[in-house]
Design a protein around this motif. Structure first.
Motif, PDB file in Angstrom:
ATOM      1  N   SER A 271      32.203  24.680  46.390  1.00 35.86           N
ATOM      2  CA  SER A 271      32.425  25.123  45.012  1.00 35.86           C
ATOM      3  C   SER A 271      31.987  26.572  44.834  1.00 35.86           C
ATOM      4  CB  SER A 271      31.685  24.226  44.020  1.00 35.86           C
ATOM      5  OG  SER A 271      30.285  24.330  44.188  1.00 35.86           O
ATOM      6  N   LEU A 272      30.888  26.981  45.505  1.00 37.55           N
ATOM      7  CA  LEU A 272      30.439  28.368  45.441  1.00 37.55           C
ATOM      8  C   LEU A 272      31.455  29.292  46.105  1.00 37.55           C
ATOM      9  CD1 LEU A 272      28.298  30.488  44.787  1.00 37.55           C
ATOM     10  CD2 LEU A 272      27.181  29.924  46.963  1.00 37.55           C
ATOM     11  N   THR A 273      31.985  28.871  47.248  1.00 38.90           N
ATOM     12  CA  THR A 273      33.005  29.675  47.932  1.00 38.90           C
ATOM     13  C   THR A 273      34.228  29.858  47.055  1.00 38.90           C
ATOM     14  OG1 THR A 273      32.250  28.853  50.086  1.00 38.90           O
ATOM     15  CG2 THR A 273      34.450  29.817  49.989  1.00 38.90           C
ATOM     16  N   LEU A 274      34.697  28.778  46.444  1.00 35.55           N
ATOM     17  CA  LEU A 274      35.860  28.868  45.559  1.00 35.55           C
ATOM     18  C   LEU A 274      35.562  29.735  44.345  1.00 35.55           C
ATOM     19  CD1 LEU A 274      37.080  25.154  45.632  1.00 35.55           C
ATOM     20  CD2 LEU A 274      38.259  27.108  46.622  1.00 35.55           C
ATOM     21  N   SER A 275      34.352  29.606  43.787  1.00 35.38           N
ATOM     22  CA  SER A 275      33.990  30.401  42.607  1.00 35.38           C
ATOM     23  C   SER A 275      33.956  31.887  42.924  1.00 35.38           C
ATOM     24  CB  SER A 275      32.624  29.950  42.069  1.00 35.38           C
ATOM     25  OG  SER A 275      32.660  28.602  41.671  1.00 35.38           O
ATOM     26  N   LEU A 276      33.380  32.252  44.074  1.00 35.80           N
ATOM     27  CA  LEU A 276      33.344  33.663  44.462  1.00 35.80           C
ATOM     28  C   LEU A 276      34.745  34.201  44.727  1.00 35.80           C
ATOM     29  CD1 LEU A 276      30.238  33.644  46.855  1.00 35.80           C
ATOM     30  CD2 LEU A 276      30.372  34.565  44.528  1.00 35.80           C
ATOM     31  N   PHE A 277      35.577  33.400  45.357  1.00 44.97           N
ATOM     32  CA  PHE A 277      36.959  33.813  45.596  1.00 44.97           C
ATOM     33  C   PHE A 277      37.694  34.056  44.283  1.00 44.97           C
ATOM     34  CE2 PHE A 277      41.451  32.799  46.041  1.00 44.97           C
ATOM     35  CZ  PHE A 277      41.831  33.590  47.137  1.00 44.97           C
ATOM     36  N   LEU A 278      37.522  33.133  43.329  1.00 42.37           N
ATOM     37  CA  LEU A 278      38.194  33.277  42.037  1.00 42.37           C
ATOM     38  C   LEU A 278      37.640  34.460  41.255  1.00 42.37           C
ATOM     39  CD1 LEU A 278      38.402  29.524  41.021  1.00 42.37           C
ATOM     40  CD2 LEU A 278      40.326  31.026  41.520  1.00 42.37           C
ATOM     41  N   ALA A 279      36.320  34.672  41.325  1.00 43.76           N
ATOM     42  CA  ALA A 279      35.729  35.826  40.638  1.00 43.76           C
ATOM     43  C   ALA A 279      36.301  37.123  41.193  1.00 43.76           C
ATOM     44  CB  ALA A 279      34.211  35.803  40.783  1.00 43.76           C
ATOM     45  N   GLY A 280      36.435  37.211  42.519  1.00 43.44           N
ATOM     46  CA  GLY A 280      37.019  38.398  43.122  1.00 43.44           C
ATOM     47  C   GLY A 280      38.470  38.583  42.731  1.00 43.44           C
ATOM     48  N   PHE A 281      39.227  37.483  42.720  1.00 46.75           N
ATOM     49  CA  PHE A 281      40.649  37.568  42.361  1.00 46.75           C
ATOM     50  C   PHE A 281      40.830  38.068  40.937  1.00 46.75           C
ATOM     51  CE2 PHE A 281      44.092  35.320  40.103  1.00 46.75           C
ATOM     52  CZ  PHE A 281      45.183  35.948  40.693  1.00 46.75           C
ATOM     53  N   TYR A 282      40.093  37.469  39.984  1.00 43.49           N
ATOM     54  CA  TYR A 282      40.264  37.874  38.581  1.00 43.49           C
ATOM     55  C   TYR A 282      39.701  39.275  38.339  1.00 43.49           C
ATOM     56  CZ  TYR A 282      42.030  33.290  37.321  1.00 43.49           C
ATOM     57  OH  TYR A 282      42.807  32.168  37.219  1.00 43.49           O
ATOM     58  N   ALA A 283      38.671  39.699  39.087  1.00 42.55           N
ATOM     59  CA  ALA A 283      38.163  41.065  38.957  1.00 42.55           C
ATOM     60  C   ALA A 283      39.221  42.070  39.423  1.00 42.55           C
ATOM     61  CB  ALA A 283      36.881  41.227  39.774  1.00 42.55           C
ATOM     62  N   VAL A 284      39.891  41.768  40.521  1.00 40.54           N
ATOM     63  CA  VAL A 284      40.965  42.641  41.006  1.00 40.54           C
ATOM     64  C   VAL A 284      42.104  42.680  39.999  1.00 40.54           C
ATOM     65  CG1 VAL A 284      42.750  42.889  42.782  1.00 40.54           C
ATOM     66  CG2 VAL A 284      40.395  42.376  43.443  1.00 40.54           C
ATOM     67  N   LEU A 285      42.420  41.527  39.401  1.00 45.40           N
ATOM     68  CA  LEU A 285      43.494  41.482  38.406  1.00 45.40           C
ATOM     69  C   LEU A 285      43.150  42.330  37.190  1.00 45.40           C
ATOM     70  CD1 LEU A 285      46.215  40.242  37.630  1.00 45.40           C
ATOM     71  CD2 LEU A 285      44.973  38.316  36.646  1.00 45.40           C
ATOM     72  N   VAL A 286      41.896  42.257  36.727  1.00 44.01           N
ATOM     73  CA  VAL A 286      41.464  43.082  35.595  1.00 44.01           C
ATOM     74  C   VAL A 286      41.549  44.560  35.962  1.00 44.01           C
ATOM     75  CG1 VAL A 286      39.463  43.737  34.197  1.00 44.01           C
ATOM     76  CG2 VAL A 286      40.001  41.324  34.547  1.00 44.01           C
ATOM     77  N   ALA A 287      41.058  44.934  37.153  1.00 40.57           N
ATOM     78  CA  ALA A 287      41.075  46.340  37.573  1.00 40.57           C
ATOM     79  C   ALA A 287      42.513  46.858  37.695  1.00 40.57           C
ATOM     80  CB  ALA A 287      40.343  46.489  38.905  1.00 40.57           C
ATOM     81  N   PHE A 288      43.404  46.044  38.266  1.00 39.98           N
ATOM     82  CA  PHE A 288      44.807  46.461  38.419  1.00 39.98           C
ATOM     83  C   PHE A 288      45.466  46.639  37.052  1.00 39.98           C
ATOM     84  CE2 PHE A 288      49.313  45.362  38.758  1.00 39.98           C
ATOM     85  CZ  PHE A 288      49.735  46.304  39.692  1.00 39.98           C
ATOM     86  N   SER A 289      45.206  45.710  36.122  1.00 38.82           N
ATOM     87  CA  SER A 289      45.775  45.823  34.777  1.00 38.82           C
ATOM     88  C   SER A 289      45.251  47.056  34.066  1.00 38.82           C
ATOM     89  CB  SER A 289      45.447  44.562  33.967  1.00 38.82           C
ATOM     90  OG  SER A 289      45.939  43.408  34.604  1.00 38.82           O
ATOM     91  N   ALA A 290      43.952  47.345  34.221  1.00 36.70           N
ATOM     92  CA  ALA A 290      43.360  48.521  33.588  1.00 36.70           C
ATOM     93  C   ALA A 290      43.953  49.807  34.162  1.00 36.70           C
ATOM     94  CB  ALA A 290      41.843  48.505  33.766  1.00 36.70           C
ATOM     95  N   LEU A 291      44.098  49.870  35.475  1.00 37.33           N
ATOM     96  CA  LEU A 291      44.660  51.056  36.103  1.00 37.33           C
ATOM     97  C   LEU A 291      46.106  51.267  35.700  1.00 37.33           C
ATOM     98  CD1 LEU A 291      44.277  53.373  38.111  1.00 37.33           C
ATOM     99  CD2 LEU A 291      44.964  51.797  39.941  1.00 37.33           C
ATOM    100  N   THR A 292      46.856  50.175  35.611  1.00 42.18           N
ATOM    101  CA  THR A 292      48.251  50.283  35.191  1.00 42.18           C
ATOM    102  C   THR A 292      48.352  50.793  33.762  1.00 42.18           C
ATOM    103  OG1 THR A 292      48.881  48.471  36.675  1.00 42.18           O
ATOM    104  CG2 THR A 292      50.398  49.006  34.898  1.00 42.18           C
TER     105      THR A 292
END
Length: 360
Positions: A254-275
């Motif tokens: 569950s920790l592995t999945l949570s860290l993976f999801l946190a990284g994914f959504y952080a990248v999505l936020v950063a990409f949306s902000a940059l766009t």
């Protein structure tokens, strides 16, 4: 020699309400067959409800969830007593019909001295309960894939719990059956030939001393929530089907999945902000910046409000809600950054092209 568990329904309920299963309870003929299997030590028996009658309408079936404690305790006690008298064995495991139960069920099982409950993930649990929790994780059809998933993530104590009914066989249900008796025998032969797989019944697991606590069930509840609710379907390819296995608390999946999801959504936020920032920069280079600056500064607030209303309307935080929220948050962050930075640069460029008064 290995054993399997038969979950037996003790009684037959009236069929005129449309809420009961069509099969009868454990009558003398069925009891005789089951007693012979018990004498051969190839099965053990668990209680499977009272008469498999739902107290809820179709689509939300349950025989126990929502029923008061006294009624649940009485039906569990009567059902177990009937099975024990008919089969001359001790019954200490419970498999609720439709895998549905609640905290009253747990309390009643504790008071009656049951050892184990087997339902599904997610499920109710209690940190202080002496009950063991061993939910089903896969079907006969997906058993080979479940074993492959466990092998990709080797960890001591992993368990695969296979749930199947009589209607899973084509000889019983020619339309809905998933496999034939010969295919079932072939699957059992394959399973028995696997050197890293041991086959146990629910009763065997209850006596094995493995960690089957409520904490383990809650860990698997979190794994299922991360995998099915927060992870977009395309990303699940990276993890196979982890919900086919009952993981230990030490696996930290569950920790592995949570860290993976946190990284994914952080990248999505950063990409949306940059766009959003890049689009704003392009617009300020070709249009007046006064109105645009106001739009960038104040347009994000109603956008975030709309996203919040959407999330509240769904009442559940899943990937269908989290994806647009992450994108909207990124767009707002990029827009606010553009409003704070880009107009200042535009004004400076205007000053640079103004002619000096003493040079005219």
């Amino acid at each position: 020699q290995w054993r399997v568990t038969f979950a037996a329904v003790p009684f037959t309920c009236p069929q005129d309400d449309g809420l009961s299963v069509s099969d009868e309870g454990l009558g003398p003929a069925k009891a005789l067959i089951l007693k012979k299997a018990l004498e051969s030590n190839i099965v053990d028996v668990a209680l499977h409800g009272y008469c498999h009658r739902s107290v809820e309408p179709p689509g939300n079936e349950s025989e126990f969830e929502g029923v008061d404690f006294a009624t649940q305790r009485e039906e569990l006690a009567k059902g177990r007593s009937y099975l024990e008298e008919a089969l001359h064995v001790e019954v200490a495991e419970f498999v609720p019909p439709w895998n549905s139960y609640d905290r009253n069920t747990i309390r009643a099982l504790e008071q009656l001295g049951f050892e184990l409950i087997s339902a599904e993930v997610p499920g109710e649990s209690s940190s202080s309960s002496p009950l063991l929790f061993l939910p089903s994780t896969t079907s006969l059809r997906d058993l080979r894939r479940a074993v492959a998933t466990a092998r990709r993530n080797p960890h001591p104590g992993q368990v695969i719990v296979v749930l199947f009914h009589q209607f899973d066989f084509r000889e019983y249900d020619s339309q809905g059956g998933k496999l034939s008796y010969p295919q079932f025998e072939e699957l059992l032969d394959w399973l028995a030939s696997q050197p890293d797989v041991s086959i146990r019944s629910l009763g065997d697991m209850a006596q094995a001393g493995d960690d089957l606590s409520g904490a383990r069930l809650r860990e698997n509840n979190r794994i299922r929530y991360c995998y099915f609710e927060l992870m977009p379907p395309a990303l699940r390819l990276f993890f196979g089907k982890p919900t086919k296995v009952y993981w230990t608390t030490e696996s930290n999946l569950s920790l592995t999945l949570s860290l993976f999801l946190a990284g994914f959504y952080a990248v999505l936020v950063a990409f949306s902000a940059l766009t959003a920032f890049s689009v704003a920069a392009l617009l300020t280079a070709t249009a007046g910046y006064g109105i645009l600056r106001a739009a960038l500064r104040w347009g994000g607030a109603p956008l975030l409000l709309a996203a919040g209303v959407y999330a509240s309307w769904n009442l559940e935080l899943d990937y269908g809600t989290t994806l647009p929220l992450a994108i909207v948050f990124g767009v707002c962050a990029g827009s606010w950054a553009a409003a704070a930075i880009l107009p200042r640069g535009r004004a400076m460029s205007r000053l640079e092209v103004q002619p000096r008064a003493d040079s005219v």
